[in-house]
Design a protein around this motif. Structure first.
Motif, PDB file in Angstrom:
ATOM      1  N   ASN A   4       0.830  -1.195   0.000  1.00  0.00           N
ATOM      2  CA  ASN A   4       0.000   0.000   0.000  1.00  0.00           C
ATOM      3  C   ASN A   4       0.869   1.250   0.000  1.00  0.00           C
ATOM      4  N   ILE A   5       0.403   2.276  -0.683  1.00  0.00           N
ATOM      5  CA  ILE A   5       1.130   3.536  -0.787  1.00  0.00           C
ATOM      6  C   ILE A   5       0.345   4.609  -0.043  1.00  0.00           C
ATOM      7  N   LYS A   6       0.976   5.211   0.978  1.00  0.00           N
ATOM      8  CA  LYS A   6       0.349   6.295   1.725  1.00  0.00           C
ATOM      9  C   LYS A   6       0.656   7.609   1.008  1.00  0.00           C
ATOM     10  N   CYS A   7      -0.371   8.324   0.612  1.00  0.00           N
ATOM     11  CA  CYS A   7      -0.154   9.548  -0.156  1.00  0.00           C
ATOM     12  C   CYS A   7      -0.952  10.712   0.410  1.00  0.00           C
ATOM     13  N   ILE A   8      -0.516  11.924   0.044  1.00  0.00           N
ATOM     14  CA  ILE A   8      -1.323  13.111   0.305  1.00  0.00           C
ATOM     15  C   ILE A   8      -1.467  13.877  -1.004  1.00  0.00           C
ATOM     16  N   ILE A   9      -2.540  14.611  -1.106  1.00  0.00           N
ATOM     17  CA  ILE A   9      -2.847  15.419  -2.290  1.00  0.00           C
ATOM     18  C   ILE A   9      -2.824  16.877  -1.866  1.00  0.00           C
ATOM     19  N   VAL A  10      -2.046  17.703  -2.591  1.00  0.00           N
ATOM     20  CA  VAL A  10      -1.879  19.107  -2.217  1.00  0.00           C
ATOM     21  C   VAL A  10      -2.180  19.987  -3.432  1.00  0.00           C
ATOM     22  N   ASP A  11      -3.240  20.767  -3.346  1.00  0.00           N
ATOM     23  CA  ASP A  11      -3.614  21.645  -4.457  1.00  0.00           C
ATOM     24  C   ASP A  11      -4.568  22.701  -3.925  1.00  0.00           C
ATOM     25  N   ASP A  12      -4.388  23.943  -4.349  1.00  0.00           N
ATOM     26  CA  ASP A  12      -5.261  25.012  -3.872  1.00  0.00           C
ATOM     27  C   ASP A  12      -6.572  25.098  -4.652  1.00  0.00           C
ATOM     28  N   CYS A  36      -4.922  18.373   1.072  1.00  0.00           N
ATOM     29  CA  CYS A  36      -4.519  19.689   1.589  1.00  0.00           C
ATOM     30  C   CYS A  36      -4.742  20.785   0.556  1.00  0.00           C
ATOM     31  N   ALA A  37      -5.158  21.960   1.043  1.00  0.00           N
ATOM     32  CA  ALA A  37      -5.432  23.079   0.159  1.00  0.00           C
ATOM     33  C   ALA A  37      -4.240  24.022   0.001  1.00  0.00           C
ATOM     34  N   ASN A  38      -3.176  23.784   0.782  1.00  0.00           N
ATOM     35  CA  ASN A  38      -1.994  24.645   0.672  1.00  0.00           C
ATOM     36  C   ASN A  38      -0.760  23.915   1.194  1.00  0.00           C
ATOM     37  N   ALA A  39       0.408  24.516   0.959  1.00  0.00           N
ATOM     38  CA  ALA A  39       1.676  23.874   1.311  1.00  0.00           C
ATOM     39  C   ALA A  39       1.894  23.820   2.818  1.00  0.00           C
ATOM     40  N   VAL A  40       1.418  24.825   3.541  1.00  0.00           N
ATOM     41  CA  VAL A  40       1.608  24.840   4.996  1.00  0.00           C
ATOM     42  C   VAL A  40       0.883  23.666   5.640  1.00  0.00           C
ATOM     43  N   GLU A  41      -0.339  23.428   5.205  1.00  0.00           N
ATOM     44  CA  GLU A  41      -1.116  22.299   5.717  1.00  0.00           C
ATOM     45  C   GLU A  41      -0.405  20.976   5.400  1.00  0.00           C
ATOM     46  N   ALA A  42       0.114  20.871   4.186  1.00  0.00           N
ATOM     47  CA  ALA A  42       0.828  19.651   3.786  1.00  0.00           C
ATOM     48  C   ALA A  42       2.090  19.452   4.617  1.00  0.00           C
ATOM     49  N   PHE A  43       2.815  20.550   4.879  1.00  0.00           N
ATOM     50  CA  PHE A  43       4.042  20.472   5.677  1.00  0.00           C
ATOM     51  C   PHE A  43       3.762  19.874   7.048  1.00  0.00           C
ATOM     52  N   LEU A  56       1.586  16.980  -5.797  1.00  0.00           N
ATOM     53  CA  LEU A  56       1.856  18.342  -5.351  1.00  0.00           C
ATOM     54  C   LEU A  56       1.686  19.360  -6.473  1.00  0.00           C
ATOM     55  N   ASP A  57       0.776  20.297  -6.263  1.00  0.00           N
ATOM     56  CA  ASP A  57       0.617  21.419  -7.188  1.00  0.00           C
ATOM     57  C   ASP A  57       1.821  22.356  -7.046  1.00  0.00           C
ATOM     58  N   ASP A  73      13.727  18.017   4.870  1.00  0.00           N
ATOM     59  CA  ASP A  73      14.959  17.246   5.064  1.00  0.00           C
ATOM     60  C   ASP A  73      14.764  15.820   4.559  1.00  0.00           C
ATOM     61  N   HIS A  74      13.611  15.255   4.871  1.00  0.00           N
ATOM     62  CA  HIS A  74      13.308  13.895   4.427  1.00  0.00           C
ATOM     63  C   HIS A  74      12.222  13.980   3.365  1.00  0.00           C
ATOM     64  N   GLN A  75      12.597  13.716   2.124  1.00  0.00           N
ATOM     65  CA  GLN A  75      11.668  13.912   1.016  1.00  0.00           C
ATOM     66  C   GLN A  75      10.962  12.610   0.646  1.00  0.00           C
ATOM     67  N   PRO A  76       9.627  12.627   0.612  1.00  0.00           N
ATOM     68  CA  PRO A  76       8.904  11.493   0.058  1.00  0.00           C
ATOM     69  C   PRO A  76       8.985  11.529  -1.464  1.00  0.00           C
ATOM     70  N   LEU A  77       8.449  10.540  -2.118  1.00  0.00           N
ATOM     71  CA  LEU A  77       8.323  10.606  -3.567  1.00  0.00           C
ATOM     72  C   LEU A  77       7.315  11.708  -3.911  1.00  0.00           C
ATOM     73  N   VAL A  78       7.605  12.453  -4.980  1.00  0.00           N
ATOM     74  CA  VAL A  78       6.731  13.576  -5.342  1.00  0.00           C
ATOM     75  C   VAL A  78       6.383  13.505  -6.817  1.00  0.00           C
ATOM     76  N   ALA A  79       5.088  13.647  -7.106  1.00  0.00           N
ATOM     77  CA  ALA A  79       4.613  13.817  -8.478  1.00  0.00           C
ATOM     78  C   ALA A  79       3.949  15.190  -8.549  1.00  0.00           C
ATOM     79  N   PHE A  80       4.526  16.087  -9.323  1.00  0.00           N
ATOM     80  CA  PHE A  80       3.946  17.420  -9.453  1.00  0.00           C
ATOM     81  C   PHE A  80       2.724  17.379 -10.363  1.00  0.00           C
TER      82      PHE A  80
END
Length: 250
Positions: A4-12, A36-43, A56-57, A73-80
């Protein structure tokens, strides 16, 4: 076997978030931890729990997706996920695994999941290998196979034997791993690499340097010589670094 892949979705943009959530709902393997609706929430989510993948938007108010990724510092995999083509080069310099243009189709979304699987399977294989080495090790000198470090570099995963690493140098927004044969460049942070390296074999001597204890030719209270290169010992690291170096030299 894929896990299973744990992911988050970030876009305004609400519509963009909705599209990605709908796609994710059709893939049993995906566990959407947060939307998440913004980067701060995602952080906040990225600091609290282990996330495998972030959709990530890029253009968002206050903090962009690029700035968010650079802050970790610790980067997950990211798909823009973006409507703009011009950020693609910068995205891949930050080791993004994919760059999806909006509107994102389900087929394109599934391709990203396949890429993430390949990266995560490689990471799992490394963890299993490290556990096997530890179980079969009688002493540090009697390992049945070399210990390994996997590095993301130029959109590839590079496998390094720990015994080949001389020192690691943080330089501007890049990290350079100096080995016996060449130099490997990565955007993974030096703090992240420090966590992955065995503490009894690698020493953080400076905010910009980690050294292999075995490769130290000489040292004093302010510097370490490794492979003919004099590296500074930082004030904040001096006490612990010297203590380990003195034990290693006895």
């Amino acid at each position: 076997m894929a896990r299973n892949i744990k992911c988050i979705i970030v876009d305004d943009e609400p519509l963009a978030r909705s599209v990605l959530v709908d796609h994710a709902d059709q893939i049993d393997q995906l566990e959407v931890v947060a939307v998440c609706a913004n980067a701060v929430e995602a952080f906040g989510h990225l600091q609290k729990e282990e996330i495998d993948l972030v959709f990530l938007d890029i253009k968002m108010p206050k903090i962009s997706g690029l700035e968010l990724l650079e802050s970790l510092d610790h980067q997950p995999l990211v798909a823009f996920t973006t409507a703009y083509r011009e950020f693609a080069i910068k995205a891949f310099e930050l080791d993004a695994i994919d760059y999806l243009l909006k509107p994102v189709s389900l087929a394109r979304f599934m391709k990203t999941i396949s890429k993430a699987n390949k990266y995560l399977m490689g990471s799992n294989a490394l963890e299993v290998n490290e556990q096997t080495v530890q179980k079969n090790t009688v002493s540090d000198q009697e390992t049945s196979e070399p210990e390994l470090l996997y590095i993301k570099s130029q959109r590839k995963i590079i496998k390094l034997d720990l015994c080949d690493i001389n020192y690691i140098e943080s330089l501007n927004d890049k990290v350079i791993i100096h080995t016996n044969e060449n130099e490997v460049m990565t955007t993974q942070r030096i703090g992240y690499l420090e966590e992955k390296l065995p503490k009894n074999k690698f020493i953080r001597i400076h905010r910009s340097f980690i050294i292999s204890a075995k490769k130290v030719a000489a040292f004093n209270s302010i510097m370490v010589e490794v492979k003919g290169k004099e590296l500074p010992i930082g004030r904040n690291y001096r006490s612990q670094a010297l203590s380990i170096l003195q034990k290693s030299s006895n």
